[in-house]
Design an enzyme around this catalytic site. Structure first.
Site, mmCIF file in Angstrom:
data_model
loop_
_atom_site.group_PDB
_atom_site.id
_atom_site.type_symbol
_atom_site.label_atom_id
_atom_site.label_comp_id
_atom_site.label_asym_id
_atom_site.label_seq_id
_atom_site.Cartn_x
_atom_site.Cartn_y
_atom_site.Cartn_z
ATOM 1 N N TYR A 86 -0.073 -9.186 33.693
ATOM 2 C CA TYR A 86 -0.727 -9.682 32.478
ATOM 3 C C TYR A 86 -0.385 -11.150 32.284
ATOM 4 O O TYR A 86 0.780 -11.528 32.400
ATOM 5 C CB TYR A 86 -0.263 -8.895 31.245
ATOM 6 N N ASP A 101 -26.746 -23.236 33.520
ATOM 7 C CA ASP A 101 -26.245 -21.976 34.075
ATOM 8 C C ASP A 101 -26.625 -21.970 35.547
ATOM 9 O O ASP A 101 -27.759 -21.675 35.909
ATOM 10 C CB ASP A 101 -26.868 -20.792 33.335
ATOM 11 N N ARG A 110 -16.267 -11.495 42.746
ATOM 12 C CA ARG A 110 -17.113 -11.256 41.579
ATOM 13 C C ARG A 110 -16.424 -11.822 40.332
ATOM 14 O O ARG A 110 -15.338 -11.379 39.962
ATOM 15 C CB ARG A 110 -17.275 -9.743 41.454
#
Ligand code: DSN
Length: 426
Positions: free
Chosen positions: A54, A201, A237
Site C-alpha cells: 500500500y 485524450d 493496463r
C-alpha cells in the site's frame, strides 16, 4: 509457450484458461487497435512483489511506512513519462483511461461546468460524457463533429460556435475511432478565446506521440494530456495524466487522483509502467512507431484498391475504419465473426452517422500496433488485408475460410510474439 507453473500446480481449473489465452494470442492476428503485446520485463514488473504494497500518497509524502522502494519506482516512472511527452508534471497513478479522465474533470471543473468534446458517433469516447456514463450526471457535455466524414475534417467553425455559446471549461480533443491528425492549434485558439483549458485524450496514439511520429499536443500549447498506457504505448493496463507546465493544475490533478477519486495506487502496475516507459525511450521505439504507420498505410491501400469505403478517407495513424456494410454488404458483427473464424481479431464499430445499431453496426475498426510488435511489415500486412477481404466476401464458404485460417497460422508462426523489444525492432 509460456510457463505458468505455480498456477498449473495450484489451480488447474484456472490454468487451462491461461494456456488457452496464450495460444490464442500466439496463433492469431490481433488487429484490435487498442491492444498490444507487452514485453516479458513489463509482465514481470506487473506480477512483482509491488502488488503487496500500500502506498497512498506520492513519493516522499506517503501515509504508510516502508516506501523506500515504491518511491524509487514511482519517481522513475514519473521522470520517464515527463521525458516521453515533454511534460513538466506527470501523475502515473490512474488505474485506467476512465479514471484518468474522471480525475482530470474534477481537477479542472466544478460540478455543472461544461466540456466540449467529440461526439461518440463521430469517433469520440464514452468517457467524454456519453449519456450512459455516471460522469454525465456531474458535468455538462456538448459536442463537435466532423464536417466531412469522408475526409475526417473536423468542423472547427461549428466547434467555435458551440464554444462561444456554451463557454466550456474544457475543450477536449481525442478519440477512440478517428483516423486523422487533429489540428491542435485550432483547438488552442478557440479555447483561449473562450477561456477554456485544452485537454487531449491521447489514449490511442500515446505511443505514436511518444515515438515522435505524430504531433504532440503540448507543442501547440495544450494544457493537459490523459491517456492509457496499454495501447500503442505498449505498457501494462493503466492510465496516466501529464501536464505541460502549469504547477497549480498539476497539484490539483494530484489531489483529484488521490484522495479525490482513487485509494492506494497499484504499485506493481506503476513499476510495469516504468519499465514500458524505459522501452519507449529506447531508439527502437521510434522505429516501431514509424512501422505502425507504414503498416496502416499498406492496409489502407488494399482496401482502397478494392473500393471499400474507409471513414475519413484513410488514415494518418494506426487505425482504420471500414464501412463493410455499405461496400461489401456484410454487417460489422458478421465481419467480426467471420474474421474471428480465420484467426483475425478486430472489432465491429459504428461508422459516423451509422443507420445500424451499436451491436450490429455497419463498420469494422482495426489497427496495426500489435502485429507491428510481432515484427510484421508491409508485405505481411498487405497479405493480411487481402485475407480479411477474402474472408468477408466468402463468409459462407467453409473451405475457403479453413484455408485462410491455415495461412494466418502460418504467418503467425514466422512472427512469434517477442519477449523483448529493446533490440527487436532495430
Ligand atoms: N476500449 C478502448 C478502445 O478499444 O478504443 C477505449 O477505451
Amino acid at each position: 509457450m509460456l510457463d505458468y507453473l505455480s498456477i498449473k500446480e495450484q489451480d488447474p481449473e484456472l490454468y487451462s484458461a491461461f494456456v488457452g489465452e496464450e495460444a490464442r494470442q500466439r496463433t492469431g492476428i490481433e488487429l484490435i487497435p487498442s491492444e498490444n503485446y507487452v514485453s516479458r520485463a513489463v509482465r514481470e514488473a506487473n506480477g512483482s512483489v509491488f502488488t503487496n504494497k500500500y502506498s497512498e500518497g506520492y513519493p516522499g509524502r506517503r501515509y504508510y511506512g516502508g516506501q523506500e522502494f515504491t518511491d524509487t519506482i514511482e519517481t522513475i516512472a514519473i521522470e520517464r513519462a515527463k521525458q516521453l511527452f515533454k511534460a513538466k508534471y506527470a501523475n502515473v497513478q490512474p488505474l485506467g483511461g476512465a479514471s484518468a479522465n474522471m480525475a482530470m474533470y474534477f481537477a479542472l471543473m466544478e460540478p455543472g461546468d461544461t466540456v466540449l468534446g467529440m461526439d461518440l458517433s463521430h469517433g469520440g469516447h464514452l468517457t467524454h460524457g456519453h449519456p450512459t456514463t455516471s460522469i454525465n450526471k456531474v458535468f455538462n457535455f456538448v459536442r463537435y463533429k466532423m464536417k466531412n466524414v469522408d475526409t475526417g475534417e473536423i468542423d472547427y467553425d461549428e466547434l467555435r460556435t458551440v464554444a462561444l455559446e456554451h463557454k466550456p471549461k474544457i475543450i477536449l480533443a481525442g478519440f477512440s475511432a478517428y483516423t486523422r491528425e487533429l489540428e491542435y492549434e485550432k483547438f488552442v485558439t478557440i479555447a483561449r478565446e473562450v477561456g477554456a483549458y485544452t485537454v487531449a485524450d491521447m489514449a490511442h496514439i500515446a505511443g505514436l506521440i511518444a515515438g515522435g511520429v505524430l504531433k504532440n499536443p503540448f507543442d501547440y500549447g495544450f494544457d493537459v494530456m490523459t491517456m492509457t498506457t496499454h495501447k500503442s504505448l505498449r505498457g501494462p493496463r493503466g492510465g496516466m495524466i501529464v501536464v505541460r507546465e502549469d504547477e497549480d493544475l498539476a497539484k490539483r490533478i494530484n489531489r483529484t487522483v488521490f484522495p479525490g477519486t482513487q485509494g492506494g495506487p497499484h504499485m506493481h502496475t506503476i513499476a510495469s509502467k516504468a519499465v514500458a516507459f524505459g522501452e519507449a525511450l529506447h531508439p527502437s521505439f521510434k522505429e516501431y512507431s514509424n512501422q505502425i504507420l507504414k503498416n496502416a498505410k499498406a492496409m489502407e491501400q488494399v482496401f482502397k484498391d478494392k473500393k471499400v469505403r474507409l471513414l475519413c478517407g484513410g488514415t494518418d495513424n494506426h487505425m482504420l475504419l471500414a464501412d463493410v456494410y455499405g461496400s461489401l454488404g456484410i454487417t460489422g458483427q458478421e465481419a467480426e465473426t467471420v474474421l474471428d473464424e480465420v484467426g483475425i481479431t478486430l472489432n465491429k464499430n459504428m461508422i459516423a452517422d451509422d443507420s445500424r445499431s451499436p451491436l450490429d453496426p455497419s463498420g469494422i475498426r482495426f489497427g496495426t500496433p500489435a502485429m507491428t510488435t510481432r515484427g510484421m511489415k508491409e508485405t505481411e500486412v498487405t497479405r493480411l488485408a487481402e485475407i480479411m477481404l477474402k474472408a468477408m466476401s466468402e463468409q459462407k464458404n467453409d473451405k475457403v475460410l479453413e484455408d485462410l485460417k491455415l495461412e494466418v497460422e502460418g504467418i503467425c508462426s514466422f512472427f512469434p510474439v517477442p519477449e523483448s523489444f529493446i533490440h527487436a525492432n532495430t
